[in-house]
Design a protein around this motif. Structure first.
Motif, short mmCIF file in Angstrom:
data_model
loop_
_atom_site.label_atom_id
_atom_site.label_comp_id
_atom_site.label_asym_id
_atom_site.label_seq_id
_atom_site.Cartn_x
_atom_site.Cartn_y
_atom_site.Cartn_z
N VAL A 93 -33.45 9.54 -22.31
CA VAL A 93 -33.50 8.64 -23.85
C VAL A 93 -34.93 8.44 -23.87
O VAL A 93 -35.36 8.51 -25.14
CB VAL A 93 -32.65 7.47 -23.49
N ALA A 94 -35.75 8.13 -23.05
CA ALA A 94 -37.09 7.86 -23.14
C ALA A 94 -37.99 8.84 -23.48
O ALA A 94 -38.54 8.93 -24.43
CB ALA A 94 -37.73 7.43 -21.64
N ALA A 95 -37.54 10.10 -23.14
CA ALA A 95 -38.13 11.37 -23.52
C ALA A 95 -37.79 11.76 -24.81
O ALA A 95 -38.50 12.41 -25.55
CB ALA A 95 -37.69 12.60 -22.69
N GLY A 132 -33.93 24.64 -27.73
CA GLY A 132 -33.80 26.01 -27.49
C GLY A 132 -35.05 26.40 -26.43
O GLY A 132 -35.11 27.04 -25.57
N ARG A 133 -36.45 25.89 -26.85
CA ARG A 133 -37.61 26.06 -26.25
C ARG A 133 -37.47 25.54 -24.68
O ARG A 133 -37.88 26.30 -23.82
CB ARG A 133 -38.82 25.59 -27.06
N ILE A 134 -36.92 24.34 -24.67
CA ILE A 134 -36.97 23.74 -23.49
C ILE A 134 -35.99 24.40 -22.57
O ILE A 134 -36.27 24.89 -21.35
CB ILE A 134 -36.31 22.29 -23.67
N ILE A 167 -41.47 19.17 -18.85
CA ILE A 167 -41.10 20.11 -19.80
C ILE A 167 -40.09 19.41 -21.02
O ILE A 167 -40.26 20.03 -22.26
CB ILE A 167 -39.80 21.04 -19.08
N LEU A 168 -39.43 18.37 -20.80
CA LEU A 168 -38.89 17.63 -21.83
C LEU A 168 -39.78 16.92 -22.80
O LEU A 168 -39.69 16.88 -24.01
CB LEU A 168 -38.10 16.55 -21.27
N THR A 181 -38.80 14.04 -31.57
CA THR A 181 -39.27 15.50 -31.88
C THR A 181 -38.34 16.63 -31.22
O THR A 181 -38.63 17.65 -31.54
CB THR A 181 -40.76 15.35 -31.45
N ILE A 182 -37.55 16.16 -30.51
CA ILE A 182 -36.57 17.34 -29.62
C ILE A 182 -35.30 17.40 -30.79
O ILE A 182 -34.31 16.93 -30.74
CB ILE A 182 -35.98 16.85 -28.36
N ASP A 183 -35.68 18.63 -31.70
CA ASP A 183 -34.74 19.20 -32.48
C ASP A 183 -34.01 20.39 -31.81
O ASP A 183 -34.23 20.77 -30.84
CB ASP A 183 -35.40 19.44 -33.88
#
Length: 292
Positions: free
Chosen positions: A189-191, A203-205, A109-110, A196-198
């Protein structure tokens, strides 16, 4: 307060033979909620005639192969009990969503739609902490055998480290809980490595985790972790022994794509350099992850 060992299981999708591959996610609960939401008639009205074959469910819209397979499994299982229409609806609605979690844990998911490394077979039943230890221990042993001129078994499956080994969780500085926390941090941290995780993606995650029944404490912890700047220094500081460095790298490998994309590869190269991993050990760790 979160349990870092349980969270590691959830991230990796590991930890047991009977459904714990979902990493603690209660698929039965998800399906029950779906039954309540989707059933427009009683189970008896939906149930097929005696002896009728279980129906095949349609593939989840846009789902990957793992989600399609799971949606069919769900549809067949529920269709035989509640009827073709309901079984198909449940398979389609929950197959893709739960399939991602079952296939690779919360880290899938991440990472959104990225392909991830999936553990399978016996190593999956160890639980996340033991699985990472087994991968790192096997890689280290094979690397040492190669250095001494011995022939290391090709693609040998990971084996649990024996009691007293520096790779055994009980021997790790700080004990199993501290080790699990270190590995969880390394995976998150790797994910985040591709940046791209803004705020929107977070919120989506979190919404998807809530739909899967992940506890509010875990969601709050992951939200806080995802909001922090990328901190490779924090990961490296936790590698206080060569064994911990190997396990951190193994966990990071498991958290990234299979194979990792260009950004993931660059991150792993930087991480290996910062951890001061021998190139031979790095190759052995990558081989051990692949065989897992």
């Amino acid at each position: 307060m979160i349990d870092p060992r349980k969270l590691l299981d959830q991230l990796l999708g590991a930890g047991g033979e009977k459904g714990a591959a979902a990493g603690g996610l209660d698929l039965g609960k998800v399906l029950q909620q779906g039954l309540e939401a989707l059933s427009g008639s009683s189970p008896a009205e939906n149930r097929p005639a005696a002896g009728a074959p279980a129906p095949a469910a349609p593939a989840a819209p846009g789902g990957a192969a793992a989600g399609d397979d799971l949606s069919a499994t769900i549809g067949n299982a529920i269709g035989g009990k509640f009827g073709t229409e309901l079984g198909g609806k449940l398979g389609a609605q929950f197959g893709g969503l739960a399939g991602g979690a079952l296939a690779g844990g919360l880290v899938s998911i991440l990472l959104g739609n990225k392909s991830i490394r999936k553990m399978s077979g016996k190593v999956l039943t160890y639980g996340g902490l033991a699985a990472v230890g087994a991968i790192a221990y096997t890689a280290y042993r094979n690397w040492q055998a190669g250095k001494s001129g011995e022939a290391a078994p090709a693609a040998a499956p990971p084996q649990l480290p024996p009691p007293g080994s520096p790779f055994h969780p009980d021997v790790t500085p700080g004990g199993p809980a501290a080790l699990a926390e270190t590995l969880v941090h390394a995976m998150i941290v790797a994910a985040k490595a591709d940046g791209t995780i803004d705020e929107h993606e977070r919120g989506r995650i979190l919404a998807q985790l809530e739909r899967l029944g992940v506890g509010s404490d875990v969601r709050a912890f992951l939200d806080a972790e995802l909001a922090r700047p990328l901190d490779i220094d924090g990961v490296v500081k936790r590698a206080t022994t060569p064994e911990l460095a190997a396990e951190i790298y193994a966990a990071s490998l498991l958290a990234l794509g299979s194979p990792p994309d260009a950004v993931g590869t660059a991150y792993l190269t930087l991480l290996a350099a910062r951890l001061r991993l021998d190139p031979g050990l790095r190759s052995a760790l990558e081989a051990a992850v692949a065989s897992a």
